[in-house]
Design a protein around this motif. Structure first.
Motif, short mmCIF file in Angstrom:
data_model
loop_
_atom_site.label_atom_id
_atom_site.label_comp_id
_atom_site.label_asym_id
_atom_site.label_seq_id
_atom_site.Cartn_x
_atom_site.Cartn_y
_atom_site.Cartn_z
N GLY A 104 -1.05 10.27 -8.78
CA GLY A 104 -1.94 10.99 -9.68
C GLY A 104 -3.13 10.19 -10.14
N ARG A 105 -3.26 8.97 -9.68
CA ARG A 105 -4.34 8.10 -10.13
C ARG A 105 -5.58 8.33 -9.28
N PHE A 106 -6.73 8.47 -9.93
CA PHE A 106 -7.98 8.69 -9.19
C PHE A 106 -9.15 8.15 -9.99
N SER A 107 -10.31 8.12 -9.34
CA SER A 107 -11.53 7.70 -10.00
C SER A 107 -12.71 8.45 -9.42
N THR A 108 -13.70 8.72 -10.26
CA THR A 108 -14.93 9.35 -9.79
C THR A 108 -16.00 8.31 -9.46
N THR A 109 -15.67 7.04 -9.69
CA THR A 109 -16.60 5.95 -9.38
C THR A 109 -16.43 5.58 -7.92
N GLU A 110 -17.50 5.60 -7.16
CA GLU A 110 -17.45 5.48 -5.70
C GLU A 110 -16.72 4.23 -5.21
N PRO A 111 -17.01 3.03 -5.73
CA PRO A 111 -16.32 1.84 -5.19
C PRO A 111 -14.81 1.85 -5.43
N LEU A 112 -14.34 2.65 -6.40
CA LEU A 112 -12.91 2.68 -6.73
C LEU A 112 -12.13 3.70 -5.91
N LYS A 113 -12.84 4.62 -5.26
CA LYS A 113 -12.17 5.70 -4.54
C LYS A 113 -11.39 5.16 -3.35
N GLU A 114 -10.18 5.68 -3.17
CA GLU A 114 -9.36 5.30 -2.02
C GLU A 114 -9.78 6.09 -0.79
N SER A 115 -9.78 5.41 0.37
CA SER A 115 -10.05 6.09 1.63
C SER A 115 -8.72 6.34 2.33
N ARG A 116 -8.77 6.94 3.48
CA ARG A 116 -7.54 7.18 4.26
C ARG A 116 -7.38 6.11 5.33
N PHE A 117 -8.12 5.00 5.19
CA PHE A 117 -8.15 3.97 6.21
C PHE A 117 -6.76 3.43 6.52
N PHE A 118 -5.91 3.28 5.50
CA PHE A 118 -4.63 2.64 5.70
C PHE A 118 -3.53 3.62 6.09
N ASP A 119 -3.87 4.88 6.28
CA ASP A 119 -2.84 5.85 6.67
C ASP A 119 -2.22 5.49 8.01
N ASP A 120 -3.05 4.94 8.88
CA ASP A 120 -2.57 4.59 10.22
C ASP A 120 -2.40 3.09 10.40
N PHE A 121 -2.24 2.41 9.29
CA PHE A 121 -2.09 0.95 9.32
C PHE A 121 -0.82 0.56 10.07
N ASP A 122 -0.96 -0.27 11.03
CA ASP A 122 0.22 -0.77 11.77
C ASP A 122 0.01 -2.20 12.23
N ILE A 154 0.83 -1.21 0.00
CA ILE A 154 0.00 0.00 0.00
C ILE A 154 0.87 1.26 0.00
N GLU A 155 1.94 1.24 0.80
CA GLU A 155 2.83 2.41 0.85
C GLU A 155 3.47 2.68 -0.51
N ARG A 156 3.97 1.64 -1.14
CA ARG A 156 4.61 1.81 -2.44
C ARG A 156 3.62 2.26 -3.50
N SER A 157 2.47 1.63 -3.51
CA SER A 157 1.46 1.96 -4.52
C SER A 157 0.96 3.39 -4.36
N SER A 158 0.77 3.81 -3.12
CA SER A 158 0.27 5.17 -2.89
C SER A 158 1.28 6.23 -3.33
N GLN A 159 2.58 5.90 -3.23
CA GLN A 159 3.62 6.82 -3.67
C GLN A 159 3.75 6.83 -5.19
N ILE A 160 3.73 5.64 -5.78
CA ILE A 160 3.94 5.52 -7.22
C ILE A 160 2.73 6.02 -8.01
N GLU A 161 1.52 5.81 -7.47
CA GLU A 161 0.30 6.12 -8.21
C GLU A 161 -0.43 7.33 -7.64
#
Length: 239
Positions: free
Chosen positions: A221-239, A212-219
């Motif tokens: 600029g990637r986004f979507s307007t389709t609701e199921p595809l949208k990323e949340s901030r849930f994994f920001d505090d993943f430990d 998730i960390e690598r993908s969030s850095q590499i991608e």
């Protein structure tokens, strides 16, 4: 005789289960409309997955996953169409830091077997289990002490006899009297996904965090307007 009888009964039981309403070789006809073809292929794929799952030996699967996890290099041998199917497995494994190479040129199979390091392992994908070059490849691997996993049919083939671990593919299609390799491809893809998931599960938190960390850095600029595809901030505090 007892062993032969037991093997025969097991094969008869296997052949009489699943695929009762669809022919794996000719799953649709020239008269079928497109929607019917789509429905029949869906049924075929589901049957192939159920078939493959029933063939899984849990002990063999466990050792295959451990073998892949411990290998410094995974060489995947697959010629023709199989060489294309295994590319997704390579992609998934590389995303978690596992070094994987795909060897799909027949002229390179034996050379590659000779040059593999002792800490590597081989994964051979062969539906027939009788591709002539694999006899030599497996002999070299055995001689050099390199463990091997085979994905092949339910029969007592050359590949299944020589490989250290065998995972069975759905074995319903003839070698060439068929429309396509719909069933075999689904079976191979499923087993490769299971192997990848098994390795991932051994280091679940570590691999998930890194991926998730690598993908969030590499991608970024990637986004979507389709609701199921949208990323949340849930994994920001993943430990």
């Amino acid at each position: 005789w007892s062993e032969l009888k037991e093997a025969f009964l097991k094969e008869e039981e296997y052949l009489s289960s699943h695929f009762c309403d669809i022919d794996a070789n000719l799953p649709f006809t020239a008269e079928d409309p497109c929607y019917t073809i789509a429905s029949k292929l869906l049924t075929l794929k589901k049957e192939a997955l159920d078939d493959t799952f029933q063939l899984i030996n849990h002990v063999d699967l466990h050792y295959a996953i451990r073998m892949l996890d411990q290998a410094s290099l995974i060489s995947v041998f697959g010629v023709s169409n199989n060489g294309l199917i295994v590319q997704e497995f390579k992609h998934n494994m590389r995303r978690i830091g596992k070094l994987v190479e795909v060897v799909n040129l027949q002229g390179e199979l034996l050379y590659n077997a000779h040059t593999m390091p002792a800490s590597a392992c081989a994964l051979i994908v062969s539906y027939s289990g009788e591709t002539p070059i694999y006899r030599k490849v497996l002999a070299v691997l055995k001689e050099n002490g390199i463990p091997s996993i085979a994905l092949t049919n339910i029969g007592d083939s050359t590949v299944s006899k020589q490989a250290d671990i065998v995972l069975r593919l759905s074995s319903r299609e003839k070698l060439y009297s068929k429309i396509g390799t719909f069933c075999t491809d689904a079976s191979i893809e499923y087993l490769l996904d299971v192997l990848f998931a098994g390795v991932f599960a051994l280091h679940y938190d570590e691999y998930l965090r890194e991926k998730i960390e690598r993908s969030s850095q590499i991608e970024q600029g990637r986004f979507s307007t389709t609701e199921p595809l949208k990323e949340s901030r849930f994994f920001d505090d993943f430990d």
